[in-house]
Design a protein around this motif. Structure first.
Motif, PDB file in Angstrom:
ATOM      1  N   LYS A  24       0.825  -1.207   0.000  1.00  0.00           N
ATOM      2  CA  LYS A  24       0.000   0.000   0.000  1.00  0.00           C
ATOM      3  C   LYS A  24       0.859   1.256   0.000  1.00  0.00           C
ATOM      4  CE  LYS A  24      -3.748  -1.940   2.791  1.00  0.00           C
ATOM      5  NZ  LYS A  24      -4.495  -1.721   4.028  1.00  0.00           N
ATOM      6  N   SER A  25       0.279   2.323  -0.600  1.00  0.00           N
ATOM      7  CA  SER A  25       0.942   3.615  -0.617  1.00  0.00           C
ATOM      8  C   SER A  25      -0.119   4.711  -0.636  1.00  0.00           C
ATOM      9  CB  SER A  25       1.824   3.756  -1.856  1.00  0.00           C
ATOM     10  OG  SER A  25       2.350   5.065  -1.937  1.00  0.00           O
ATOM     11  N   ASN A  26       0.142   5.779   0.069  1.00  0.00           N
ATOM     12  CA  ASN A  26      -0.745   6.946   0.035  1.00  0.00           C
ATOM     13  C   ASN A  26      -0.296   7.973  -0.992  1.00  0.00           C
ATOM     14  OD1 ASN A  26      -2.487   6.024   2.073  1.00  0.00           O
ATOM     15  ND2 ASN A  26      -1.103   6.773   3.670  1.00  0.00           N
ATOM     16  N   ASP A  27       0.964   7.854  -1.459  1.00  0.00           N
ATOM     17  CA  ASP A  27       1.504   8.867  -2.361  1.00  0.00           C
ATOM     18  C   ASP A  27       2.210   8.280  -3.600  1.00  0.00           C
ATOM     19  OD1 ASP A  27       3.828   7.815  -1.300  1.00  0.00           O
ATOM     20  OD2 ASP A  27       4.370   9.619  -0.184  1.00  0.00           O
ATOM     21  N   ASN A  73       6.109   6.185  -1.329  1.00  0.00           N
ATOM     22  CA  ASN A  73       6.466   5.442  -0.127  1.00  0.00           C
ATOM     23  C   ASN A  73       5.500   4.270   0.027  1.00  0.00           C
ATOM     24  OD1 ASN A  73       8.529   7.370   0.934  1.00  0.00           O
ATOM     25  ND2 ASN A  73       6.760   8.737   0.884  1.00  0.00           N
ATOM     26  N   TRP A  74       6.075   3.076   0.225  1.00  0.00           N
ATOM     27  CA  TRP A  74       5.277   1.858   0.231  1.00  0.00           C
ATOM     28  C   TRP A  74       5.404   1.120   1.550  1.00  0.00           C
ATOM     29  CZ3 TRP A  74       2.035   0.872  -3.738  1.00  0.00           C
ATOM     30  CH2 TRP A  74       2.208   1.649  -4.878  1.00  0.00           C
ATOM     31  N   GLY A  75       4.316   0.511   1.963  1.00  0.00           N
ATOM     32  CA  GLY A  75       4.307  -0.313   3.168  1.00  0.00           C
ATOM     33  C   GLY A  75       4.894  -1.687   2.884  1.00  0.00           C
TER      34      GLY A  75
END
Length: 130
Positions: free
Chosen positions: A9-12, A15-17
């Motif tokens: 997942k990423s919000n932007d 940057n990834w989880g």
């Protein structure tokens, strides 16, 4: 050397989880990288559909001896399509590497030709389970 479908997942989109396995095993089996090829998740009517190829078929002397295989799983949670189970399996398709496309109000499926030497495209229709 064991194929699985992962989610990050990423919000932007920069940057990834951490990776999380969302599909593994079941009828495609385990122990080979190609047991989880060409994954695609499609949201449709409040559910998520995972298309997962696990065989490109086989040819012997130019004759198809085994059809390609893609499983389709359905879940209300895009983070869980089943680990070592087929409980989310809704159908199997005799195609390899499908890509589902929504264009101009119509659904299409593109997949490899049986001989793997090109791509075929066809209109697709979602059919409710009976």
């Amino acid at each position: 050397n064991d194929g699985a479908i992962y989610l990050r997942k990423s919000n932007d989109m920069k940057n990834w989880g951490a990776s999380k396995i969302v599909s593994h095993g079941g009828s495609p089996g385990t122990g080979q990288l190609w047991m989880a090829e060409c994954p695609q998740v499609i949201p449709y009517e409040g559910k998520y559909y995972l298309f997962r190829t696990y065989s490109y078929g086989k040819y012997e002397n130019g004759i198809q001896t085994e059809e390609p295989k893609t499983n389709v799983y359905c879940s209300v949670d895009p983070e869980n399509f089943g680990i070592n189970t087929d409980s989310f399996l809704v159908t199997r398709l005799a195609v390899a590497a499908p890509e589902i496309v929504y264009y101009n109000g119509e659904w299409y499926i593109a997949a490899l030709m049986p001989d793997l030497q090109g791509i075929r495209i066809s209109k697709m229709e979602w059919v409710a389970e009976e």
